[in-house]
Design a protein around this motif. Structure first.
Motif, short mmCIF file in Angstrom:
data_model
loop_
_atom_site.label_atom_id
_atom_site.label_comp_id
_atom_site.label_asym_id
_atom_site.label_seq_id
_atom_site.Cartn_x
_atom_site.Cartn_y
_atom_site.Cartn_z
N HIS A 54 -0.72 23.64 5.24
CA HIS A 54 -0.92 24.97 4.69
C HIS A 54 -0.66 25.98 5.80
O HIS A 54 -1.30 25.92 6.85
CB HIS A 54 -2.36 25.13 4.17
N TYR A 86 -0.87 29.22 8.12
CA TYR A 86 -2.01 30.10 8.38
C TYR A 86 -1.63 31.37 9.12
O TYR A 86 -2.50 32.19 9.40
CB TYR A 86 -3.14 29.36 9.10
N GLU A 103 -2.07 17.56 3.60
CA GLU A 103 -1.17 18.63 3.17
C GLU A 103 -1.11 19.68 4.27
O GLU A 103 -2.11 19.92 4.96
CB GLU A 103 -1.69 19.32 1.91
N TYR A 112 0.77 25.64 10.90
CA TYR A 112 0.10 25.07 9.74
C TYR A 112 -1.28 24.55 10.13
O TYR A 112 -1.53 24.16 11.26
CB TYR A 112 0.92 23.90 9.17
N ARG A 161 -4.99 19.76 5.68
CA ARG A 161 -6.13 19.52 4.80
C ARG A 161 -5.97 18.17 4.14
O ARG A 161 -4.86 17.74 3.83
CB ARG A 161 -6.21 20.60 3.72
#
Length: 150
Positions: free
Chosen positions: A69, A71, A67, A77, A80
């Motif tokens: 995410h 930051y 996935e 990104y 994870r």
């Protein structure tokens, strides 16, 4: 070059190879598991081109293994593992055990694994989910399953 699509084969090994069957994907998963989560970290550790890394990350995200995410405020990104991806890391641990046994040489394994539950340095061992006994290729019989090709 067109990549062979194994996703539609009636074989769980082929379907798994469709997700991680080229050399960079397992190494990317290994690094994300080891908490190298950002593009630049992955690129530096692997020495992989930006183009190939982008393609592999997009593939792994598309397969539901990683996935993205954000930051920071820029479109950056970190990656994870999903639950599906964490289970693939279990497979990588089995691969690492094989590599430790057959390819590590006199220097020994490059990584040791401390089990959280008992604190011992150990290794992964395949066991039967039914009886708990060790389970190796010679210990099983292959039978057609409900998803077998007609």
């Amino acid at each position: 070059m067109q990549r062979t699509n194994f996703a539609e084969m009636a074989c769980s090994i082929a379907r798994t190879l469709d997700v991680i069957g080229e050399p960079w994907s397992p190494l990317i998963l290994r690094d994300v598991w080891a908490e190298l989560n950002r593009f630049d970290q992955l690129q530096a550790d692997l020495g992989i081109s930006r183009k190939v890394l982008t393609e592999r990350l997009n593939h792994l995200v598309g397969q539901g293994v990683l996935e993205r995410h954000p930051y920071d405020n820029r479109p950056r990104y970190e990656y994870r593992l999903t639950v599906k991806g964490a289970e693939l890391v279990d497979l990588l641990m089995v691969m690492a055990g094989w590599g430790d046994r057959w390819l590590a040489g006199e220097a020994g394994p490059p990584v040791l694994y401390r089990h959280h539950a008992c604190g011992e340095i150990s290794h992964v061992e395949l066991r039967c989910a039914g009886c708990g006994e060790p389970m190796r290729a010679g210990d099983v019989e292959l039978l057609p399953g409900p998803g077998a090709a007609a």
